[in-house]
Every structure is written in structure tokens, then in C-alpha cells.
Motif scaffolding. Sequence first.
Motif, PDB file in Angstrom:
ATOM      1  N   ASP A 101      44.305 -30.553 -98.032  1.00 46.11           N
ATOM      2  CA  ASP A 101      44.945 -31.857 -98.210  1.00 46.11           C
ATOM      3  C   ASP A 101      44.216 -32.928 -97.408  1.00 46.11           C
ATOM      4  OD1 ASP A 101      46.815 -30.808 -99.900  1.00 46.11           O
ATOM      5  OD2 ASP A 101      48.405 -30.650 -98.399  1.00 46.11           O
ATOM      6  N   TRP A 102      43.824 -32.577 -96.192  1.00 43.86           N
ATOM      7  CA  TRP A 102      43.112 -33.540 -95.347  1.00 43.86           C
ATOM      8  C   TRP A 102      41.761 -33.884 -95.964  1.00 43.86           C
ATOM      9  CZ3 TRP A 102      38.438 -33.833 -92.918  1.00 43.86           C
ATOM     10  CH2 TRP A 102      38.284 -34.840 -91.948  1.00 43.86           C
ATOM     11  N   MET A 103      41.033 -32.873 -96.424  1.00 47.06           N
ATOM     12  CA  MET A 103      39.713 -33.123 -97.018  1.00 47.06           C
ATOM     13  C   MET A 103      39.843 -33.977 -98.273  1.00 47.06           C
ATOM     14  SD  MET A 103      37.357 -29.713 -96.481  1.00 47.06           S
ATOM     15  CE  MET A 103      38.282 -28.706 -97.623  1.00 47.06           C
ATOM     16  N   GLN A 104      40.881 -33.720 -99.065  1.00 51.01           N
ATOM     17  CA  GLN A 104      41.083 -34.482-100.281  1.00 51.01           C
ATOM     18  C   GLN A 104      41.446 -35.935 -99.974  1.00 51.01           C
ATOM     19  OE1 GLN A 104      42.536 -32.547-104.379  1.00 51.01           O
ATOM     20  NE2 GLN A 104      44.196 -32.943-102.993  1.00 51.01           N
ATOM     21  N   GLY A 105      42.088 -36.163 -98.820  1.00 52.71           N
ATOM     22  CA  GLY A 105      42.460 -37.515 -98.429  1.00 52.71           C
ATOM     23  C   GLY A 105      41.334 -38.289 -97.768  1.00 52.71           C
ATOM     24  N   HIS A 106      40.314 -37.596 -97.252  1.00 47.25           N
ATOM     25  CA  HIS A 106      39.232 -38.257 -96.530  1.00 47.25           C
ATOM     26  C   HIS A 106      37.896 -38.211 -97.271  1.00 47.25           C
ATOM     27  CE1 HIS A 106      42.189 -37.864 -93.312  1.00 47.25           C
ATOM     28  NE2 HIS A 106      41.504 -38.736 -92.632  1.00 47.25           N
ATOM     29  N   TYR A 107      37.816 -37.387 -98.296  1.00 46.79           N
ATOM     30  CA  TYR A 107      36.566 -37.259 -99.050  1.00 46.79           C
ATOM     31  C   TYR A 107      36.876 -37.276-100.542  1.00 46.79           C
ATOM     32  CZ  TYR A 107      34.345 -35.929 -94.648  1.00 46.79           C
ATOM     33  OH  TYR A 107      33.875 -35.923 -93.361  1.00 46.79           O
ATOM     34  N   ASN A 108      35.859 -37.583-101.315  1.00 49.23           N
ATOM     35  CA  ASN A 108      36.011 -37.673-102.766  1.00 49.23           C
ATOM     36  C   ASN A 108      36.001 -36.263-103.364  1.00 49.23           C
ATOM     37  OD1 ASN A 108      36.262 -38.898-105.248  1.00 49.23           O
ATOM     38  ND2 ASN A 108      34.067 -39.231-105.500  1.00 49.23           N
ATOM     39  N   LEU A 109      37.127 -35.579-103.197  1.00 44.80           N
ATOM     40  CA  LEU A 109      37.270 -34.188-103.616  1.00 44.80           C
ATOM     41  C   LEU A 109      38.485 -34.018-104.514  1.00 44.80           C
ATOM     42  CD1 LEU A 109      36.678 -32.170-100.305  1.00 44.80           C
ATOM     43  CD2 LEU A 109      35.390 -31.876-102.420  1.00 44.80           C
ATOM     44  N   LYS A 110      38.385 -33.088-105.456  1.00 44.39           N
ATOM     45  CA  LYS A 110      39.532 -32.665-106.246  1.00 44.39           C
ATOM     46  C   LYS A 110      39.692 -31.163-106.058  1.00 44.39           C
ATOM     47  CE  LYS A 110      41.472 -32.527-110.910  1.00 44.39           C
ATOM     48  NZ  LYS A 110      41.236 -32.837-112.352  1.00 44.39           N
ATOM     49  N   VAL A 111      40.816 -30.743-105.496  1.00 42.31           N
ATOM     50  CA  VAL A 111      41.015 -29.344-105.116  1.00 42.31           C
ATOM     51  C   VAL A 111      41.939 -28.648-106.113  1.00 42.31           C
ATOM     52  CG1 VAL A 111      41.853 -27.783-103.325  1.00 42.31           C
ATOM     53  CG2 VAL A 111      40.651 -29.894-102.686  1.00 42.31           C
ATOM     54  N   THR A 112      41.523 -27.463-106.553  1.00 43.32           N
ATOM     55  CA  THR A 112      42.362 -26.588-107.373  1.00 43.32           C
ATOM     56  C   THR A 112      42.678 -25.341-106.561  1.00 43.32           C
ATOM     57  OG1 THR A 112      41.359 -27.358-109.437  1.00 43.32           O
ATOM     58  CG2 THR A 112      42.516 -25.253-109.499  1.00 43.32           C
TER      59      THR A 112
END
Length: 333
Positions: A101-112
Motif C-alpha cells: 500500500d505504501w509503495m502504491q501510494g508513493h510510486y507509480n505502481l499497480k499491485v495485484t
Amino acid sequence: ASPQFSPAFFEAGGSLRSTPATRNRLFHQPPQAPASGGPRAEKSRRLRLGVKRAKSIFLAIVLLSASTAIEAADRPEPLKLAVIAPVLEWDDVPEIERLTDWMQGHYNLKVTWIQPEHPPQTDDKEVQKAYHRNPPPVKGLEKALDADVVYTAITHVHLNKADTLTYFKLLMTKPIVAGKRAHHGLNISMDKNQELPDEILAGLGEVKVEKPQTRWAMAVFGCVMGGHHGGKVNIAEGQANHPIIQGLDELWQHRMTKRGYKYKQMAPDVKVLIESEGMPQIWVRDAQPDVDRRLVYVGYDPEDFDKHEALRRLMARAVFWAAGKDHRAHEDG
């Protein structure tokens, strides 16, 4: 300029002492409207003001939309990260979820998030045997085939034959970030005397490993685990400027919350970034023989990521490095 007198001025005897109406007539000025034009005039004035404001708001929305569209056009597509980890207390899933969640909020990532089913937590041996005889399919595992990078932290899980082959395909064709315990504790399903796929064996190169369960771990992760170990960490010699750890000086200010691992064997192409008392804890592989993909192994416990932002940034950088991308082009904050 001099005022232009009308004949009426002289008719008034040349005097300027007159009423406003007289002065307007004398100087040819049109009558001025009263200060207040009544309710109808006020309503008209407010209507004109409302229209003007509406036009301003509309123009602002148009400009903002255009700016957002330009920004979106310049922004790269989100990197697709598939996280494969079971829901188990000992796998620290809440911490892993907070990390993603943190990485998705700070970087342009989409997590599955893909969650293999863990063995039943019961003392009933027959129930446990049934799980291992017929492992349930991993729901959504095929979604990882569309990911740019795969993060795996599977342990204490038994994969059926179909999922074993899919998982091996992911490990050998996708950029991989491996979490703690990814290299051991996984039960795979293969026919008796069945050999590992050629794509897996290609990762071994000239390394000799006897046991099948440790052979695939060496081929993929570049190691054979030899027990528990850990303590204060330090940067490996000559690796301070590696893009995954460069500038993250806070990493060296704490010990690992839980023990790391010691290793019996390491592949010759492994490049160690962080050590703990001489044992590798974070390393990369990007020069495997006959294998065209990158791997990062991160031996920190998810609890450490909860405590230290530097470690969260390290993990995000590992994802982008594995994908062959510059993390700085994908930072949101």
C-alpha cells in the motif's frame, strides 16, 4: 479642457449655480442614472455577475482539465506488480500489505495481490494429509503472467502440478523480487522421477546441487539455505552506489528485527549488496547463464519495513530495478 457652454448657459445669466439637472443641460451631458435602479435593475446586475462568474469557473475547469490531460500524457503507465504471498500469521501478511500500500501510494505502481491457500491450521493429521494429497489451486495465479514484476514470499504452501509449472514459468521469465523465506519451505508437485523444467535447470549453470528442493532454489534465487543467522547489517564492499541502496544511509543504523539466514552455497553470479556478519541478506542476479531476467532477494522481515521508511524505499527501488527502470521517474513523493 475648457467646458463647452450651451446657449442655455447664457440664458441663465452666465451663472453656474444651478441644479444638477440644469448643469447636465447646460454642458450637454446625458442624465445620469440614479444610484439605485430598483429591484429589476439589481436583478439584472446580479444575473450579469453570475454569468461572468460561471464563465470564469468554466474557463478554470477547461484549463485544469487540459493541464491534467497533458500531465497524464507525460506520465508513464503504472508498473504492474504481482504479489504472491499466502495469508498466514507467520508470513506477516499484514506487514506485506502495508508495504505494498505504501509503495502504491508513493510510486507509480499497480499491485495485484495473489494469495495461495495455506495448509489447514489443525492438529487433525487426516485433514493435513488431504491438503497435501490434493493441493487447492491458487486463485488468480494466471494474473501474474501479465505482471511486469513478481514479488514472491511463498512458504508453507503446497502447489498442485499445474500451479507448480505456472510458478516455475513466472520465476524463470519474469523479473523477480523475492521476500524473506521465498527460497525454502515450498512444496511443489511433480511426478515421480520427473526432472525440473529446462527453464529452471538453465539457471544452475555449472553449479552442482543434489536435492531437487534445493536445486530449484539455487537455480532461481542463487542460494542453498543453511540455517538462521543475523544481526547488524553492513553494505557489501564496493556496492554503496548501487541504485537499490544508494543514499539510504539509515539502513546501517539498526539490526534486523528477526534473524536472517546463513547459506551453504551461493551461485557465482550473485552480487551481494547487504551483509549481516558476513552472510548475504540482500543480493541481485542479472548475469545468470542462459537466463534473461533480473532477480532481487531481500532478506529483511516485513516487520522491518513497517519500522523503517528507508527499507520501504529499498523495496520499491528493487521492484523498478528488477524491471530495468529508473525508480526516480516513477516517484510520486
